[in-house]
Structure formats: C-alpha cells, structure tokens
Scaffold this active site. Sequence first.
Site, short mmCIF file in Angstrom:
data_model
loop_
_atom_site.label_atom_id
_atom_site.label_comp_id
_atom_site.label_asym_id
_atom_site.label_seq_id
_atom_site.Cartn_x
_atom_site.Cartn_y
_atom_site.Cartn_z
N ASP A 55 0.83 -1.21 0.00
CA ASP A 55 0.00 0.00 0.00
C ASP A 55 0.87 1.26 0.00
O ASP A 55 1.96 1.26 0.58
CB ASP A 55 -0.91 -0.02 1.24
CG ASP A 55 -2.07 0.96 1.10
OD1 ASP A 55 -2.30 1.47 -0.02
OD2 ASP A 55 -2.74 1.22 2.12
N GLY A 91 0.05 5.40 -4.47
CA GLY A 91 -0.58 6.67 -4.87
C GLY A 91 -0.02 7.83 -4.07
O GLY A 91 0.37 8.87 -4.65
N ARG A 135 -0.63 9.13 -10.12
CA ARG A 135 -0.61 7.90 -9.30
C ARG A 135 0.11 6.74 -9.99
O ARG A 135 0.79 5.94 -9.35
CB ARG A 135 -2.04 7.50 -8.95
CG ARG A 135 -2.74 8.50 -8.03
CD ARG A 135 -4.19 8.08 -7.81
NE ARG A 135 -4.28 6.75 -7.26
CZ ARG A 135 -4.19 6.47 -5.96
NH1 ARG A 135 -4.02 7.43 -5.09
NH2 ARG A 135 -4.27 5.23 -5.54
N GLU A 154 -11.95 -5.24 -5.00
CA GLU A 154 -12.56 -3.90 -4.85
C GLU A 154 -11.85 -2.83 -5.69
O GLU A 154 -12.39 -1.75 -5.91
CB GLU A 154 -12.53 -3.46 -3.37
CG GLU A 154 -13.46 -4.25 -2.45
CD GLU A 154 -12.96 -5.65 -2.12
OE1 GLU A 154 -11.72 -5.84 -2.01
OE2 GLU A 154 -13.80 -6.58 -2.01
N ASN A 155 -10.63 -3.13 -6.17
CA ASN A 155 -9.86 -2.11 -6.91
C ASN A 155 -10.47 -1.73 -8.26
O ASN A 155 -10.12 -0.71 -8.85
CB ASN A 155 -8.40 -2.56 -7.12
CG ASN A 155 -7.55 -2.44 -5.87
OD1 ASN A 155 -6.59 -3.19 -5.69
ND2 ASN A 155 -7.89 -1.51 -4.98
N TRP A 156 -11.44 -2.54 -8.77
CA TRP A 156 -12.12 -2.17 -10.02
C TRP A 156 -12.86 -0.84 -9.86
O TRP A 156 -13.18 -0.19 -10.85
CB TRP A 156 -13.14 -3.25 -10.43
CG TRP A 156 -12.53 -4.58 -10.76
CD1 TRP A 156 -12.59 -5.69 -9.99
CD2 TRP A 156 -11.79 -4.94 -11.93
NE1 TRP A 156 -11.92 -6.73 -10.60
CE2 TRP A 156 -11.42 -6.30 -11.80
CE3 TRP A 156 -11.40 -4.25 -13.08
CZ2 TRP A 156 -10.69 -6.99 -12.76
CZ3 TRP A 156 -10.66 -4.94 -14.05
CH2 TRP A 156 -10.31 -6.28 -13.89
N ARG A 166 -11.76 1.87 -8.78
CA ARG A 166 -10.88 3.04 -8.99
C ARG A 166 -11.17 3.67 -10.35
O ARG A 166 -11.80 3.04 -11.21
CB ARG A 166 -9.42 2.59 -8.95
CG ARG A 166 -9.06 2.16 -7.55
CD ARG A 166 -7.58 1.96 -7.39
NE ARG A 166 -7.33 1.72 -5.99
CZ ARG A 166 -6.19 1.90 -5.37
NH1 ARG A 166 -5.16 2.35 -6.05
NH2 ARG A 166 -6.06 1.66 -4.10
N GLU A 213 1.70 -13.33 12.48
CA GLU A 213 2.18 -12.11 13.13
C GLU A 213 1.98 -10.99 12.11
O GLU A 213 2.18 -11.21 10.91
CB GLU A 213 3.68 -12.24 13.47
CG GLU A 213 4.00 -13.39 14.39
CD GLU A 213 3.35 -13.26 15.76
OE1 GLU A 213 3.05 -12.12 16.17
OE2 GLU A 213 3.11 -14.29 16.42
C1 FPP Z 1 -1.83 0.16 -3.37
O1 FPP Z 1 -1.40 1.49 -3.38
C2 FPP Z 1 -1.35 -0.53 -4.53
C3 FPP Z 1 -2.13 -1.10 -5.49
C4 FPP Z 1 -3.59 -1.10 -5.47
C5 FPP Z 1 -1.54 -1.75 -6.66
C6 FPP Z 1 -0.33 -2.58 -6.40
C7 FPP Z 1 0.45 -2.65 -7.63
C8 FPP Z 1 1.80 -2.67 -7.69
C9 FPP Z 1 2.66 -2.72 -6.51
C10 FPP Z 1 2.51 -2.60 -8.98
C11 FPP Z 1 2.37 -3.73 -9.91
C12 FPP Z 1 2.42 -5.06 -9.30
C13 FPP Z 1 2.84 -6.15 -9.93
C14 FPP Z 1 2.75 -7.48 -9.26
C15 FPP Z 1 3.40 -6.11 -11.27
P1 FPP Z 1 -2.48 2.63 -3.45
O2 FPP Z 1 -2.64 3.04 -4.87
O3 FPP Z 1 -3.73 2.18 -2.78
O4 FPP Z 1 -1.77 3.76 -2.63
P2 FPP Z 1 -2.46 4.91 -1.78
O5 FPP Z 1 -3.05 4.25 -0.56
O6 FPP Z 1 -1.31 5.78 -1.44
O7 FPP Z 1 -3.47 5.58 -2.66
#
Ligand code: FPP
Length: 251
Positions: A22, A25, A35, A69-71, A73, A207
């Site tokens: 996480d 962004g 982002r 849930e990321n769809w 976005r 843990e």
């Molecule tokens: C969360 O950060 C991250 C994601 C939803 C995407 C994760 C993707 C990657 C690490 C890159 C590609 C991965 C692979 C396996 C090729 P966020 O966008 O929710 O950050 P924020 O909380 O700061 O908004």
Amino acid sequence: MQNVINNGGEANIPRHVAIIMDGNGRWAEAQGKPRIFGHRNGAEAVRRTVEAAAQRGIKFLTLFAFSSENWKRPKIEVAALMRLFSETLKKEAPRLKENNIKTVIVGDTSRFSETLQREIDEIQALTVDCTGMELRIAANYGGRWDIAMVTKALALKSAMGLIDPSSIDEETITSYLSVPENVDLLIRTGGEKRISNFLLWQVAYAEIYFSDVLWPDFDDAELAKGIDFFRSRERRFGMISEQLRDKDNAD
Ligand code: FPP
C-alpha cells in the site's frame, strides 16, 4: 531481477510471508506526480522484494497486487495497472524461471483481458516445475471470494457424492483455498492498519507487521525489520509460554 542464490534458510525465518503493498498513490502524489508513477515504482519494489525474499530463504511469498474492490478506482488507473501488470509479467518471466521461482497468479482472473489471461498462463507454465520459492500474486483476489469458492467446490463435490460432508474439517478447507498455506508473517505498508479482505482464513495465526514505509520505498532492509519483528514474537498458537518451553525442551 538479479540471479538469486537461495541461502537455504536463515534461522527462524517465516515460511510464508504475505504483503499488502500500500502507498503507491501517496508516494507519487507527494512528488506531484500521477498515481501511475507510484505504481510503476511499486513494480520495481515488487522485483526487489521477490529477489530479497528468495535470498533470505522464504518459501512462500504472496503479494496483494489488485483486490476485488480495486475495479472501483478511476478507469484510467485500472487500465494503467492492467498494462503494468502485463508488462511486468512479460519482463520478469525469464528471470523468475532462471531463479527457480514458481509463479502463480491467484484470484478470479476470468475478468482480465484475453491477452493478460494468456500471459498469466504463460508465466505459470514456464515456472511450473520450479522448486525454489513460490511466488503468488493475488490479482482480482479477495479473502471472502477465496472462502466462497471453497464452499462452492465442497458443496458440489458433496452433492455429487464425491466427498463425505461429515469428513470436511479445517484442513480440508485450507487445502482447497487458492493459497493453501497458513501465513506466518503478514506485512502491510503505507501506515494503514487493516487486513482489507486479503488472506482471511490463512492469517488466523499470522504475526502482523505494519510498516509506515510507502510501498515504492520498500526494500530488503524493511523486509528485514518485518522478519526481526516476527522473530521477536512468541507464537503461542493458543497455548501458554510455559507449555511452549516444555515443548521446545522435548523436541
Ligand atoms: C496500493 O497502493 C497498490 C495497489 C492497489 C496496486 C499494487 C500494484 C503494484 C505494486 C505494482 C504492480 C504489481 C505487480 C505485481 C506487477 P495505493 O494506490 O492504494 O496507494 P495509496 O493508498 O497511497 O493511494
């Protein structure tokens, strides 16, 4: 990815490490960048972390790349993530194979484009016989989805007379999950303290290490902090300290 020589395991290393990546962004926004710049650097952190985990002798590494849930976005961010996912799989596949890392994508991949599904099949086929670390990338994954899939599969098998419902126990359920190993150490970066529907069943005794580092800055040193935290914990699995000491002495 560099060539990785698995050191065969340091003492008391967690067997299964799972990571909620996480903060991409926020990392980008702090620099006044879009982002997706954070996600691109997040993919670099994925490469570094896979390498570091294999070098440290971790057997299973499960990374949360995209949740069910990321769809929700913005469309443009989802499309950019899909492109990045596809590019990274293609770019890293040969090195993963060279480094003997078995790679599996877990989650409902049926919603991805045909091209991405083909690339997923290719990387899985390429590394299927690898015997080193097992890397699982959770994509369109949700812990509740995983448990619902197991429930459906077991119900169908029971209805078909292939399994005796009274024989179903915790081990049966674990073995049907898309990630069929308990998590020893769960790491979440980015400062939030939530499980976010990740490996719900599998983290029962994990843990949990919450790191304030934003994912693109994650590296071997931060992984080492998580492992040190794991080592400092006494894992009692419901017992009391005295029982653990007696057990250790008997072993
Ligand atoms: C969360 O950060 C991250 C994601 C939803 C995407 C994760 C993707 C990657 C690490 C890159 C590609 C991965 C692979 C396996 C090729 P966020 O966008 O929710 O950050 P924020 O909380 O700061 O908004």
